[in-house]
Design a protein around this motif. Structure first.
Motif, mmCIF file in Angstrom:
data_model
loop_
_atom_site.group_PDB
_atom_site.id
_atom_site.type_symbol
_atom_site.label_atom_id
_atom_site.label_comp_id
_atom_site.label_asym_id
_atom_site.label_seq_id
_atom_site.Cartn_x
_atom_site.Cartn_y
_atom_site.Cartn_z
ATOM 1 N N TYR A 4 0.831 -1.205 0.000
ATOM 2 C CA TYR A 4 0.000 0.000 0.000
ATOM 3 C C TYR A 4 0.867 1.257 0.000
ATOM 4 C CZ TYR A 4 -3.007 3.710 1.830
ATOM 5 O OH TYR A 4 -3.660 4.898 2.023
ATOM 6 N N LEU A 5 1.856 1.307 0.908
ATOM 7 C CA LEU A 5 2.716 2.488 1.017
ATOM 8 C C LEU A 5 3.534 2.700 -0.253
ATOM 9 C CD1 LEU A 5 3.986 2.157 4.699
ATOM 10 C CD2 LEU A 5 2.277 3.750 3.810
ATOM 11 N N ALA A 6 3.962 1.608 -0.865
ATOM 12 C CA ALA A 6 4.734 1.716 -2.104
ATOM 13 C C ALA A 6 3.910 2.381 -3.195
ATOM 14 C CB ALA A 6 5.197 0.332 -2.562
ATOM 15 N N TYR A 7 2.639 2.024 -3.276
ATOM 16 C CA TYR A 7 1.792 2.595 -4.317
ATOM 17 C C TYR A 7 1.234 3.964 -3.945
ATOM 18 C CZ TYR A 7 2.224 -1.239 -7.543
ATOM 19 O OH TYR A 7 2.734 -2.137 -8.451
ATOM 20 N N VAL A 8 1.286 4.321 -2.673
ATOM 21 C CA VAL A 8 1.006 5.708 -2.291
ATOM 22 C C VAL A 8 2.063 6.607 -2.924
ATOM 23 C CG1 VAL A 8 1.011 7.377 -0.395
ATOM 24 C CG2 VAL A 8 -0.226 5.232 -0.143
ATOM 25 N N MET A 9 3.311 6.156 -2.868
ATOM 26 C CA MET A 9 4.398 6.922 -3.480
ATOM 27 C C MET A 9 4.245 6.974 -4.998
ATOM 28 S SD MET A 9 5.899 7.883 -0.839
ATOM 29 C CE MET A 9 7.208 8.781 -1.677
ATOM 30 N N VAL A 10 3.771 5.879 -5.596
ATOM 31 C CA VAL A 10 3.510 5.873 -7.038
ATOM 32 C C VAL A 10 2.444 6.921 -7.370
ATOM 33 C CG1 VAL A 10 2.552 4.534 -8.958
ATOM 34 C CG2 VAL A 10 4.183 3.465 -7.386
ATOM 35 N N GLY A 11 1.379 6.965 -6.560
ATOM 36 C CA GLY A 11 0.319 7.944 -6.766
ATOM 37 C C GLY A 11 0.836 9.362 -6.679
ATOM 38 N N LEU A 12 1.706 9.626 -5.712
ATOM 39 C CA LEU A 12 2.306 10.961 -5.578
ATOM 40 C C LEU A 12 3.141 11.309 -6.810
ATOM 41 C CD1 LEU A 12 3.432 11.003 -1.835
ATOM 42 C CD2 LEU A 12 1.878 12.636 -2.915
ATOM 43 N N ALA A 13 3.924 10.330 -7.281
ATOM 44 C CA ALA A 13 4.782 10.555 -8.440
ATOM 45 C C ALA A 13 3.954 10.823 -9.696
ATOM 46 C CB ALA A 13 5.684 9.336 -8.666
ATOM 47 N N ALA A 39 -12.255 20.264 -5.256
ATOM 48 C CA ALA A 39 -13.406 19.690 -5.959
ATOM 49 C C ALA A 39 -13.009 19.226 -7.361
ATOM 50 C CB ALA A 39 -14.530 20.710 -6.043
ATOM 51 N N VAL A 40 -12.121 19.994 -8.008
ATOM 52 C CA VAL A 40 -11.626 19.593 -9.329
ATOM 53 C C VAL A 40 -10.886 18.257 -9.217
ATOM 54 C CG1 VAL A 40 -10.083 20.190 -11.228
ATOM 55 C CG2 VAL A 40 -11.451 21.969 -10.128
ATOM 56 N N GLY A 41 -10.024 18.157 -8.202
ATOM 57 C CA GLY A 41 -9.290 16.911 -7.986
ATOM 58 C C GLY A 41 -10.217 15.741 -7.705
ATOM 59 N N LEU A 42 -11.274 15.988 -6.947
ATOM 60 C CA LEU A 42 -12.243 14.926 -6.655
ATOM 61 C C LEU A 42 -12.973 14.492 -7.919
ATOM 62 C CD1 LEU A 42 -13.814 16.160 -3.284
ATOM 63 C CD2 LEU A 42 -12.184 14.294 -3.616
ATOM 64 N N GLY A 43 -13.248 15.446 -8.806
ATOM 65 C CA GLY A 43 -13.865 15.100 -10.085
ATOM 66 C C GLY A 43 -12.969 14.185 -10.895
ATOM 67 N N GLY A 44 -11.674 14.519 -10.923
ATOM 68 C CA GLY A 44 -10.714 13.674 -11.627
ATOM 69 C C GLY A 44 -10.613 12.290 -11.014
ATOM 70 N N MET A 45 -10.626 12.233 -9.685
ATOM 71 C CA MET A 45 -10.524 10.948 -8.996
ATOM 72 C C MET A 45 -11.776 10.098 -9.205
ATOM 73 S SD MET A 45 -8.555 11.730 -5.396
ATOM 74 C CE MET A 45 -8.586 9.984 -4.969
ATOM 75 N N THR A 46 -12.915 10.739 -9.425
ATOM 76 C CA THR A 46 -14.139 9.986 -9.711
ATOM 77 C C THR A 46 -13.978 9.182 -10.994
ATOM 78 O OG1 THR A 46 -15.518 11.647 -8.624
ATOM 79 C CG2 THR A 46 -16.609 10.170 -10.177
ATOM 80 N N ILE A 47 -13.401 9.820 -12.023
ATOM 81 C CA ILE A 47 -13.131 9.109 -13.277
ATOM 82 C C ILE A 47 -12.135 7.984 -13.034
ATOM 83 C CG2 ILE A 47 -12.189 9.321 -15.609
ATOM 84 C CD1 ILE A 47 -14.895 10.646 -15.262
ATOM 85 N N ASP A 48 -11.109 8.253 -12.219
ATOM 86 C CA ASP A 48 -10.112 7.233 -11.912
ATOM 87 C C ASP A 48 -10.752 6.016 -11.243
ATOM 88 O OD1 ASP A 48 -8.231 8.955 -12.913
ATOM 89 O OD2 ASP A 48 -7.544 9.666 -10.957
ATOM 90 N N ILE A 49 -11.631 6.264 -10.279
ATOM 91 C CA ILE A 49 -12.298 5.176 -9.557
ATOM 92 C C ILE A 49 -13.173 4.359 -10.508
ATOM 93 C CG2 ILE A 49 -14.023 4.643 -7.784
ATOM 94 C CD1 ILE A 49 -12.900 7.069 -6.219
ATOM 95 N N VAL A 149 -3.471 -1.961 -4.206
ATOM 96 C CA VAL A 149 -2.700 -1.104 -5.103
ATOM 97 C C VAL A 149 -3.529 0.104 -5.521
ATOM 98 C CG1 VAL A 149 -1.662 -0.955 -7.399
ATOM 99 C CG2 VAL A 149 -1.196 -2.933 -5.951
ATOM 100 N N ALA A 150 -4.791 -0.134 -5.879
ATOM 101 C CA ALA A 150 -5.678 0.958 -6.287
ATOM 102 C C ALA A 150 -5.843 1.979 -5.162
ATOM 103 C CB ALA A 150 -7.044 0.398 -6.695
ATOM 104 N N ALA A 151 -6.056 1.476 -3.933
ATOM 105 C CA ALA A 151 -6.212 2.368 -2.779
ATOM 106 C C ALA A 151 -4.938 3.169 -2.541
ATOM 107 C CB ALA A 151 -6.569 1.554 -1.538
ATOM 108 N N GLY A 152 -3.790 2.537 -2.731
ATOM 109 C CA GLY A 152 -2.513 3.218 -2.537
ATOM 110 C C GLY A 152 -2.308 4.348 -3.531
#
Length: 210
Positions: A4-13, A39-49, A149-152
């Protein structure tokens, strides 16, 4: 936990490079504050989910089809052209300085995030990253790894968005109306630039099939 932590870093990158969503988040954060930028970021994350869910349900092969991806370059370009034009045209409108009451709705900023996230580039990323992870997870009988991985990755993107908006909300306190207007115009120009890139990719994709 280490996965999980490894993919948190992937998400940041993934979220660090400046893209269309980052530009729109910054613009909304400067004009209307933390919540609207987020809110813009949440909109983008909705598509990601939604894409992650589609992959988990076995739709990766469909999403990877050119007939799905090619038109999305044009659709994404259309949304970015609209947002870029609107940013420039209305650069001096709807600006809320720090401490003033915001009149813009949360949903309108969220909607912009949805628009910006609709691109085949987004599709390709999730298919490439999570397609491999999902295949390995099923090979080892551990489908839960895919969800970890997705959650990370989503957590990493969320951390980036919150951190960026925190910086923007502090910065805007030192800005006046004119400064925010100029930055809004600059953001609009960048969005038009991304739209041009999407159109270019659409033309290249079409030429392959001509």
């Amino acid at each position: 936990m280490s996965l999980y932590l490894a993919y948190v870093m992937v998400g940041l990158a993934i979220a660090m490079p400046v893209g269309a969503i980052t530009v729109e988040m910054t613009k909304q954060g400067l004009k209307n504050g933390f919540i609207h930028g987020w809110a813009v970021g949440l909109g983008g994350m909705t598509i990601d989910i939604l894409l992650i869910f589609a992959l988990y349900m076995g739709l990766a092969s469909i999403l990877a089809m050119p007939i799905i991806q090619v038109p999305m370059w044009l659709i994404g370009a259309g949304f970015l052209l609209f947002l870029g034009y609107d940013s420039i045209k209305n650069a001096d409108q709807g600006i809320t300085l720090s401490g003033e009451k915001v009149s813009k709705s949360f949903f309108s900023s969220y909607r912009n995030g949805l628009f910006v996230a609709v691109s085949p580039g987004n599709l390709v990323f999730w298919i490439n990253v999570f397609g491999v992870v999902l295949a390995k997870s099923y090979d080892h009988g551990e489908s839960t790894n895919f969800l970890i991985v997705a959650a990370g990755v989503l957590s990493g993107i969320l951390l980036h968005d919150v951190g960026l908006m925190a910086i923007i909300s502090i910065t805007r306190k030192a800005m006046n109306h004119t400064m925010i207007k100029r930055l809004t115009i600059a953001a609009g120009v960048l969005l038009l630039g991304f739209a041009g890139y999407f159109i270019y990719e659409f033309i290249l994709s079409i030429q392959v099939y001509i």
